[in-house]
Design a protein around this motif. Structure first.
Motif, short mmCIF file in Angstrom:
data_model
loop_
_atom_site.label_atom_id
_atom_site.label_comp_id
_atom_site.label_asym_id
_atom_site.label_seq_id
_atom_site.Cartn_x
_atom_site.Cartn_y
_atom_site.Cartn_z
N VAL A 18 0.83 -1.14 0.09
CA VAL A 18 -0.06 -0.06 -0.21
C VAL A 18 0.65 1.31 -0.18
N VAL A 19 1.78 1.18 0.73
CA VAL A 19 2.61 2.38 0.92
C VAL A 19 3.47 2.65 -0.50
N GLN A 20 3.81 1.44 -1.23
CA GLN A 20 4.62 1.41 -2.19
C GLN A 20 3.68 1.99 -3.46
N ILE A 21 2.32 1.80 -3.33
CA ILE A 21 1.59 2.22 -4.37
C ILE A 21 1.53 3.79 -4.09
N VAL A 22 1.39 4.13 -3.01
CA VAL A 22 1.28 5.75 -2.51
C VAL A 22 2.48 6.31 -3.02
N LEU A 24 4.54 5.55 -5.43
CA LEU A 24 4.61 5.43 -7.09
C LEU A 24 3.43 6.69 -7.36
N LEU A 25 2.28 6.74 -6.89
CA LEU A 25 1.46 7.71 -7.28
C LEU A 25 1.94 9.06 -6.91
N LEU A 26 2.70 9.19 -5.67
CA LEU A 26 2.89 10.79 -5.46
C LEU A 26 4.19 10.85 -6.47
N LEU A 27 5.28 9.86 -6.91
CA LEU A 27 6.09 10.27 -7.82
C LEU A 27 5.62 10.74 -9.11
N GLY A 28 4.65 9.94 -9.82
CA GLY A 28 3.90 10.28 -10.74
C GLY A 28 3.27 11.60 -10.88
N VAL A 29 2.71 11.99 -9.81
CA VAL A 29 2.46 13.41 -9.62
C VAL A 29 3.14 14.22 -9.59
#
Length: 233
Positions: A18-22, A24-29
């Motif tokens: 879950v933390v990894q997905i968060v 990855l999402l923040l890096l993409g943003v």
């Protein structure tokens, strides 16, 4: 545990999914935010340069008809101020072609056309600004969610341990805090860019509104002088 790898890469790889997905999402943003920032820097510079070029031509003594012909010919390459001017002149000439001679009607028609064009141009200039504002306001909370989830996950893993020390707690907490750090990394540049762009856009808007008033005054003087046209100013 004291010899455990505490590098950023290791903390990210060892974090819960879950933390990894968060993360990855923040890096993409963050990447999308930086792309929007560079695009906006380029577009605002172009808008300012085009507006300055047109305003210099406008006050150089060229006739309004010549300026309108040039604006109509180069509509795609024209700046916002030139398109606003063209909208006003277009409406003014259409009303004149309809044999409308009332100065108030001619001036109001031109002003309404310029205000409508102004709103369209500002919508274009303000594009991407709302995205940066969203990144600035939401990213820290998304990172905080990842941190809270990571801490919860870490502490559930310590439930079966008889003795919990700082050495056992630190890696799990550190993994979770990386999410907050990435959230701030995404938010801080977006906040700075948003505030800077908002000031620049406000200046552009004020500049263009001032031009609308000045051009309206020129049309009013021409109408008041009974020249019957707006061929010069």
């Amino acid at each position: 545990m004291m010899n455990q790898d505490m590098s950023i890469a290791s903390l990210v790889l060892n974090a819960s999914w879950v933390v990894q997905i968060v993360m990855l999402l923040l890096l993409g943003v963050s990447i999308a935010s930086w792309a929007a920032i560079f695009r906006k820097i380029t577009s605002l510079k172009r808008v300012k340069a085009l507006n300055e070029d047109f305003e210099r031509d406008f006050w150089s003594g060229n006739s309004l008809n010549d300026l309108y012909a040039s604006a109509a010919q180069n509509a795609r390459q024209a700046g916002p101020m030139e398109r606003i001017f063209a909208s006003g002149m277009r409406e003014y000439q259409k009303l004149r072609e309809r044999r409308i001679s009332d100065p108030g009607t001619l001036l109001d028609g031109a002003r309404r056309a310029m205000r409508a064009s102004f709103q369209r141009e500002m919508d274009v200039v303000e594009s991407s600004l709302s995205f940066l504002g969203s990144v600035a306001s939401v990213s820290p909370y998304v990172g905080l969610f990842g941190t809270v989830w990571g801490i919860m996950h870490a502490f559930t893993g310590f439930a079966g341990m008889e003795q919990v020390t700082l050495a056992t707690v630190a890696p799990g907490i550190a993994e979770a805090l990386v999410a907050t750090a990435i959230g701030l990394f995404a938010a801080i540049p977006a906040v700075i860019a948003y505030n800077r762009f908002a000031r620049d856009i406000d200046r552009i808007a004020i500049h263009q509104e001032t031009f609308i008033e000045e051009f309206s005054n020129i049309l009013q003087r021409n109408l008041g002088s009974h020249t019957g046209s707006a061929s010069n100013h």
